[in-house]
Design an enzyme around this catalytic site. Sequence first.
Site: not given
Length: 448
Positions: A297-298, A317, A321, A325, A329, A343, A356-357
């Site tokens: 997943l990315s 992943g 961070d 970065e 992933c 997703l 961001v999850l």
Amino acid sequence: MSCDTHAAAMGDRIRPEAATHVEASALEAIDSSSNPAPPTNGKRKAETELDRDTDERPASGAGAEGEDGVAVQAEGDTNPEGAVKPMSKNELKRLRKQQAYKEFKEDRKAKRKDRRHARQDRKRTEREVKIAEALAAGVDPKLALRPEGEPWRARPVPVAFILDCDFERYMRDPEIVSLSSQVVRSYAQNRKAKYQAHLLVSSWGGKMKTRFETVMQSTHKNWKGVSIVDEDFCEAAKKAHTIMTGPEGGELIDVLKPSQSEFEKSGSGVVRGDILDENTPASELEPEDIDQSIVYLSSESPYTLTRLESNVSYVIGGLVDRNREKGLCYKRAREHKVRTAKLPIGEYMAMQSRYVLTTNQVVEIMAQWLECGDWGEAFLNIIPKRKGGALKQQGGSQADTESLNGGVDEAEGFSMAIETAVGESDDKTEATQKADNPSVISARHEAS
């Protein structure tokens, strides 16, 4: 001569006493700095512990001073010349916080004990009330105490979630602590879900492993239905595939079965649970020798999930961070020649801003989809309301969208915030544009 001799003798006797007094003052200053008095309200507050008047604060680069102006030195911290280096303000603050944390440890333990006892008393009272009502109605108390609904039982399915913890070098110590908590939450959520995927943790080692074995007292060794491997996610996926195709793989529920329309569209008989985004460059297409049993997943992937597939491992992943970065992933997946996907948050949710999850939220969303088979419902149940997300509806009005997310007040005023940002003159136009083109929501994981 006798007077001078007597004065010199008195001076020699006074100097050791003065030195002793200065040394005692310095020790007292160190003790007072490392053992601050607890606040009057019994809570550990940085404002009470650390705020000082400007006159009492040392100058930048200088050490902290005690009551007699003696600099507080960091023990064992010396410069190349051998002189003791003064303790900085940040080091002194950190020392005070650590000391205050230790001092109030017993208080926190007592409060947790009191809350536990209160919860037990409340449950005991509710139990007694149910028994009394059952006896008054002439019903067997055992029947009244049975939990409502279907009793819980483990129902594994042939799907695997792999938490890739091979990003420790990109994270700071507090972020590793946060990731440890997310791994625990991922296990707890998957364990209590209606359908349990096979959970694996890969690249186990480093500081996180040490934290689990020391601070967390190796509680992970009591986890059920979890495999922890030292190798990378590819080796973990091989182990997951063996489990999923074996006798303990689980039941193939309806949401994992491809529909007839998907069979017709595929043509080749291979039905995938993702679709390729339009206008994807040829360089981003998957190579022919790609591993079809692994999906990393990315948010950078050109493929979007439509459903989960059976006998497939979905890699998440484990990266906290603070968005430093980019594309780690996705790059890692391309190097290992595995499938990638993101997703479908943008297809179902309208967000105020980029979201961001965390690792455990991704696990919760996919576990929720296994139960309901609807991405929109899964996102709406898991993504916090305070983030201002609203479910998109075909042909629905803005009021309908807001009501699905708890209204303007509960969702932090999704449309109201947009109007404030773009101005009252063209607020509706801008709101429509934002709803139609939401920001790309990353599946990279961050602590909330």
